[in-house]
Design an enzyme around this catalytic site. Structure first.
Site, short mmCIF file in Angstrom:
data_model
loop_
_atom_site.label_atom_id
_atom_site.label_comp_id
_atom_site.label_asym_id
_atom_site.label_seq_id
_atom_site.Cartn_x
_atom_site.Cartn_y
_atom_site.Cartn_z
N ASN A 9 81.57 -13.82 78.05
CA ASN A 9 80.24 -13.87 78.65
C ASN A 9 80.41 -13.77 80.16
OD1 ASN A 9 77.71 -14.48 79.59
ND2 ASN A 9 77.64 -16.56 78.77
N LYS A 11 78.29 -13.56 82.40
CA LYS A 11 77.22 -14.24 83.16
C LYS A 11 76.73 -13.34 84.31
CE LYS A 11 78.96 -18.63 81.54
NZ LYS A 11 79.08 -20.06 81.72
N HIS A 95 71.89 -19.67 75.18
CA HIS A 95 72.95 -20.22 76.02
C HIS A 95 72.42 -21.44 76.78
CE1 HIS A 95 76.01 -20.66 79.11
NE2 HIS A 95 76.81 -20.00 78.29
N GLU A 97 72.74 -22.33 79.72
CA GLU A 97 72.17 -22.01 81.04
C GLU A 97 70.75 -21.48 80.90
OE1 GLU A 97 75.51 -19.62 82.25
OE2 GLU A 97 76.71 -21.45 82.32
N GLU A 167 79.02 -24.90 72.35
CA GLU A 167 79.42 -25.02 73.75
C GLU A 167 78.90 -26.35 74.30
OE1 GLU A 167 80.20 -20.93 75.65
OE2 GLU A 167 78.05 -21.27 75.79
N GLY A 173 82.09 -24.47 82.59
CA GLY A 173 82.31 -24.23 84.02
C GLY A 173 82.82 -25.45 84.77
N SER A 213 85.16 -23.88 79.21
CA SER A 213 86.45 -23.95 79.89
C SER A 213 87.63 -23.53 79.00
CB SER A 213 86.67 -25.35 80.48
OG SER A 213 85.67 -25.65 81.43
P1 13P Z 1 83.30 -21.31 81.01
O1 13P Z 1 84.37 -20.70 80.14
O2 13P Z 1 83.29 -20.78 82.40
O3 13P Z 1 83.33 -22.81 80.94
O4 13P Z 1 81.90 -20.86 80.38
C1 13P Z 1 81.68 -21.02 79.03
C2 13P Z 1 80.42 -20.35 78.67
O5 13P Z 1 79.35 -20.79 79.06
C3 13P Z 1 80.49 -19.12 77.87
O6 13P Z 1 79.24 -18.76 77.41
#
Ligand code: 13P
Length: 250
Positions: A9, A11, A95, A97, A167, A173, A213
């Site tokens: 992803n 982002k 997601h 976010e 997740e 992150g 992560s």
């Molecule tokens: P990170 O791997 O940066 O923690 O992000 C995970 C994520 O949100 C994938 O959709």
């Protein structure tokens, strides 16, 4: 035996030329022989170009979001047919976010899941608890509610086109990964919920990815857990080498 699936992803990262560089690096490192499914989810503006570059490679294309209506006055939104027209096979829905920053709730996410599936897209459906919820001891309750609401009226046939991505929000992150045992415990709970709602067969076929992560250093132990069928990778998918190394672990 479920196939492993590693998705990146991206982002809100990578303009057009950065996207071309990243996907070219992934393709050349991957070769034609992958034992797992590999999906990249670039920003909307790079989808078309990345689609051209992944032609005749094992890499598949996904988008990061989609609206639940087919078309209309929804400024700034993207529809299922737009995604399909640029070669998307997958779309990430729900997601954390999107849920926390952009106010998406279970009802919207359910509409998006249904619209994507109805239109022939496959869904990476994200769920997971916040740090407060984990500390309160309500992880299972939260995840169960997200599953029940998000998959409302999704048929057993449609479920075959869904990957669930667990997740935990506190691991995204932050550099804090769930331990393999913590992740396995929730993955097994999720599979149990799918068995309750659908059937044992549906639950056994369902691919459940872990996200939060994931890095080359921790991917192998996470992916060796019996109910972890892949990874949804954020930060570590932005460099071809580290994404390739996670794919190699799978
Ligand atoms: P990170 O791997 O940066 O923690 O992000 C995970 C994520 O949100 C994938 O959709």
């Amino acid at each position: 035996m479920r196939k492993k699936v590693i998705a990146g992803n991206w982002k809100m990262n990578n303009d057009l030329s950065e996207s071309q560089n990243l996907v070219s690096g992934i393709i050349s490192g991957l070769g034609n022989d992958t034992k797992c499914d590999v999906i990249v989810c670039p920003p909307f503006t790079s989808l078309s170009e990345v689609n051209t570059l992944i032609k005749d490679t094992p890499v598949k294309l996904g988008a990061q979001n989609m609206h639940y209506e087919d078309s209309g006055a929804f400024t700034g939104e993207i529809s299922n047919s737009m995604l399909k027209s640029v070669g998307c096979e997958y779309v990430i829905i729900g997601h954390s976010e999107r849920r926390t920053i952009f106010g998406e709730n279970d009802e919207m996410i359910n509409k998006k899941n249904k619209k994507a599936l109805e239109s022939g897209l496959k869904v990476i459906f994200c769920i997971g608890e916040s740090l407060e919820q984990r500390e309160e001891g309500i992880t299972n309750e939260v995840v169960k509610k997200q599953i029940v609401n998000g998959l409302m009226n999704v048929t057993p046939d449609d479920l075959m086109n869904i990957i669930i991505a667990y997740e935990p929000v506190w691991a995204i992150g932050t550099g804090k990964t769930a331990t393999p045992e913590q992740a396995q415990e929730v993955h097994s709970f999720i599979r149990g919920q799918i068995e309750n709602i659908y059937s044992k067969e549906s639950s056994e076929n369902l691919q459940i990815q872990y996200g939060g992560s994931v890095k080359p250093e921790n991917a192998a132990t996470l992916l060796s857990q019996p109910d972890i069928d892949g990874a949804l990778v954020g930060g570590a998918c932005l460099k071809a080498d580290s994404f390739l190394s996670i794919i190699a672990s799978a």
